[in-house]
Motif scaffolding. Structure first.
Motif, PDB file in Angstrom:
ATOM      1  N   TYR A   4       0.831  -1.193   0.000  1.00 13.76           N
ATOM      2  CA  TYR A   4       0.000   0.000   0.000  1.00 13.76           C
ATOM      3  C   TYR A   4       0.866   1.244   0.000  1.00 13.76           C
ATOM      4  CZ  TYR A   4      -3.726  -3.189   1.247  1.00 13.76           C
ATOM      5  OH  TYR A   4      -4.622  -4.215   1.240  1.00 13.76           O
ATOM      6  N   ARG A   5       0.358   2.307  -0.612  1.00 16.10           N
ATOM      7  CA  ARG A   5       1.041   3.592  -0.647  1.00 16.10           C
ATOM      8  C   ARG A   5       0.147   4.617   0.030  1.00 16.10           C
ATOM      9  NH1 ARG A   5       4.061   4.995  -5.550  1.00 16.10           N
ATOM     10  NH2 ARG A   5       2.828   3.271  -6.275  1.00 16.10           N
ATOM     11  N   LYS A   6       0.736   5.517   0.782  1.00 14.49           N
ATOM     12  CA  LYS A   6      -0.022   6.577   1.416  1.00 14.49           C
ATOM     13  C   LYS A   6      -0.638   7.467   0.344  1.00 14.49           C
ATOM     14  CE  LYS A   6       1.047   8.671   5.764  1.00 14.49           C
ATOM     15  NZ  LYS A   6       1.953   9.443   6.583  1.00 14.49           N
ATOM     16  N   LYS A   7      -1.913   7.778   0.480  1.00 12.59           N
ATOM     17  CA  LYS A   7      -2.572   8.671  -0.463  1.00 12.59           C
ATOM     18  C   LYS A   7      -1.967  10.060  -0.337  1.00 12.59           C
ATOM     19  CE  LYS A   7      -7.019   6.371  -0.405  1.00 12.59           C
ATOM     20  NZ  LYS A   7      -8.442   6.486  -0.081  1.00 12.59           N
ATOM     21  N   ALA A   8      -1.850  10.725  -1.459  1.00 16.27           N
ATOM     22  CA  ALA A   8      -1.325  12.090  -1.441  1.00 16.27           C
ATOM     23  C   ALA A   8      -2.365  13.004  -0.799  1.00 16.27           C
ATOM     24  CB  ALA A   8      -1.006  12.553  -2.846  1.00 16.27           C
ATOM     25  N   VAL A   9      -1.981  13.642   0.270  1.00 18.07           N
ATOM     26  CA  VAL A   9      -2.883  14.546   0.967  1.00 18.07           C
ATOM     27  C   VAL A   9      -2.069  15.727   1.483  1.00 18.07           C
ATOM     28  CG1 VAL A   9      -2.673  13.300   3.162  1.00 18.07           C
ATOM     29  CG2 VAL A   9      -4.653  14.725   2.752  1.00 18.07           C
ATOM     30  N   GLU A  10      -2.607  16.912   1.332  1.00 18.17           N
ATOM     31  CA  GLU A  10      -1.937  18.085   1.868  1.00 18.17           C
ATOM     32  C   GLU A  10      -2.461  18.335   3.271  1.00 18.17           C
ATOM     33  OE1 GLU A  10      -2.112  21.513  -0.662  1.00 18.17           O
ATOM     34  OE2 GLU A  10      -1.404  20.383  -2.390  1.00 18.17           O
ATOM     35  N   ILE A  11      -1.552  18.633   4.178  1.00 21.37           N
ATOM     36  CA  ILE A  11      -1.916  18.917   5.559  1.00 21.37           C
ATOM     37  C   ILE A  11      -1.423  20.314   5.921  1.00 21.37           C
ATOM     38  CG2 ILE A  11      -1.960  16.521   6.330  1.00 21.37           C
ATOM     39  CD1 ILE A  11       0.970  18.391   7.445  1.00 21.37           C
ATOM     40  N   GLU A  12      -1.923  20.842   7.011  1.00 25.11           N
ATOM     41  CA  GLU A  12      -1.405  22.079   7.560  1.00 25.11           C
ATOM     42  C   GLU A  12      -0.673  21.740   8.843  1.00 25.11           C
ATOM     43  OE1 GLU A  12      -5.213  24.172   7.687  1.00 25.11           O
ATOM     44  OE2 GLU A  12      -4.298  25.643   6.348  1.00 25.11           O
ATOM     45  N   ALA A  13       0.435  22.421   9.081  1.00 25.48           N
ATOM     46  CA  ALA A  13       1.229  22.140  10.272  1.00 25.48           C
ATOM     47  C   ALA A  13       1.918  23.413  10.741  1.00 25.48           C
ATOM     48  CB  ALA A  13       2.260  21.056   9.987  1.00 25.48           C
ATOM     49  N   LEU A  14       2.286  23.405  11.996  1.00 22.45           N
ATOM     50  CA  LEU A  14       2.968  24.522  12.621  1.00 22.45           C
ATOM     51  C   LEU A  14       4.085  23.954  13.477  1.00 22.45           C
ATOM     52  CD1 LEU A  14       2.894  27.627  13.501  1.00 22.45           C
ATOM     53  CD2 LEU A  14       1.574  26.798  15.451  1.00 22.45           C
ATOM     54  N   LYS A  15       5.290  24.479  13.353  1.00 18.85           N
ATOM     55  CA  LYS A  15       6.399  23.998  14.177  1.00 18.85           C
ATOM     56  C   LYS A  15       6.312  24.638  15.563  1.00 18.85           C
ATOM     57  CE  LYS A  15      11.174  22.736  13.913  1.00 18.85           C
ATOM     58  NZ  LYS A  15      12.303  22.568  13.009  1.00 18.85           N
ATOM     59  N   TRP A  16       6.329  23.794  16.621  1.00 21.98           N
ATOM     60  CA  TRP A  16       6.286  24.275  18.001  1.00 21.98           C
ATOM     61  C   TRP A  16       7.675  24.718  18.395  1.00 21.98           C
ATOM     62  CZ3 TRP A  16       3.514  26.355  21.471  1.00 21.98           C
ATOM     63  CH2 TRP A  16       3.843  26.302  22.807  1.00 21.98           C
ATOM     64  N   THR A  17       7.820  26.001  18.703  1.00 25.50           N
ATOM     65  CA  THR A  17       9.141  26.553  19.011  1.00 25.50           C
ATOM     66  C   THR A  17       9.327  26.857  20.489  1.00 25.50           C
ATOM     67  OG1 THR A  17       8.339  28.781  18.469  1.00 25.50           O
ATOM     68  CG2 THR A  17       9.426  27.532  16.708  1.00 25.50           C
ATOM     69  N   GLY A  18       8.357  26.465  21.292  1.00 26.80           N
ATOM     70  CA  GLY A  18       8.475  26.705  22.722  1.00 26.80           C
ATOM     71  C   GLY A  18       7.605  27.868  23.148  1.00 26.80           C
ATOM     72  N   ILE A  19       7.700  28.188  24.411  1.00 31.96           N
ATOM     73  CA  ILE A  19       6.813  29.195  24.980  1.00 31.96           C
ATOM     74  C   ILE A  19       7.401  30.583  24.800  1.00 31.96           C
ATOM     75  CG2 ILE A  19       5.665  29.990  27.078  1.00 31.96           C
ATOM     76  CD1 ILE A  19       5.802  27.073  28.017  1.00 31.96           C
ATOM     77  N   SER A  20       6.772  31.320  23.938  1.00 29.01           N
ATOM     78  CA  SER A  20       7.028  32.750  23.760  1.00 29.01           C
ATOM     79  C   SER A  20       5.699  33.344  23.323  1.00 29.01           C
ATOM     80  CB  SER A  20       8.104  32.999  22.698  1.00 29.01           C
ATOM     81  OG  SER A  20       7.607  32.672  21.413  1.00 29.01           O
ATOM     82  N   GLN A  21       5.552  34.625  23.463  1.00 28.31           N
ATOM     83  CA  GLN A  21       4.280  35.233  23.082  1.00 28.31           C
ATOM     84  C   GLN A  21       4.000  35.005  21.598  1.00 28.31           C
ATOM     85  OE1 GLN A  21       2.063  36.546  25.390  1.00 28.31           O
ATOM     86  NE2 GLN A  21       0.757  36.218  23.623  1.00 28.31           N
ATOM     87  N   GLY A  22       5.038  35.104  20.768  1.00 36.33           N
ATOM     88  CA  GLY A  22       4.865  34.885  19.335  1.00 36.33           C
ATOM     89  C   GLY A  22       4.441  33.458  19.014  1.00 36.33           C
ATOM     90  N   ALA A  23       5.051  32.486  19.682  1.00 36.55           N
ATOM     91  CA  ALA A  23       4.715  31.079  19.439  1.00 36.55           C
ATOM     92  C   ALA A  23       3.287  30.781  19.879  1.00 36.55           C
ATOM     93  CB  ALA A  23       5.699  30.162  20.165  1.00 36.55           C
TER      94      ALA A  23
END
Length: 92
Positions: A4-23
């Motif tokens: 089996y092959r993973k179906k092509a799907v676009e996802i949304e993601a955000l990199k967690w950079t730690g605790i800051s007001q901007g993050a």
């Protein structure tokens, strides 16, 4: 045995950079204020983030990506796994 092959799907993601007001602002913008209030717990001493999923609670460490799944669920993915699995797509 079948393969089996993973179906092509676009996802949304955000990199967690730690605790800051901007993050934290970026996280709230990404998942929405209500979802943030209902599903997220911040641990200031370790800069980790606990996310309640439909089936459990998972912890994101600094450097992990927060992924929005295909059913609007959120979960962390280690950066090394994320970068092997996904590639950035352009908006064009």
């Amino acid at each position: 045995m079948a393969k089996y092959r993973k179906k092509a799907v676009e996802i949304e993601a955000l990199k967690w950079t730690g605790i800051s007001q901007g993050a934290l602002d970026n996280l709230r913008k990404f998942i929405g204020d209500e979802t943030y209030k209902e599903r997220c717990l911040i641990y200031p001493t370790s800069e980790s983030l606990k996310i309640r999923t439909p089936s459990s609670e998972v912890v994101a460490q600094v450097g992990d990506y927060i992924v929005r799944g295909i059913e609007d669920e959120y979960y962390p993915c280690r950066s090394d796994i994320f970068e092997k699995t996904y590639e950035e797509v352009s908006d064009n």
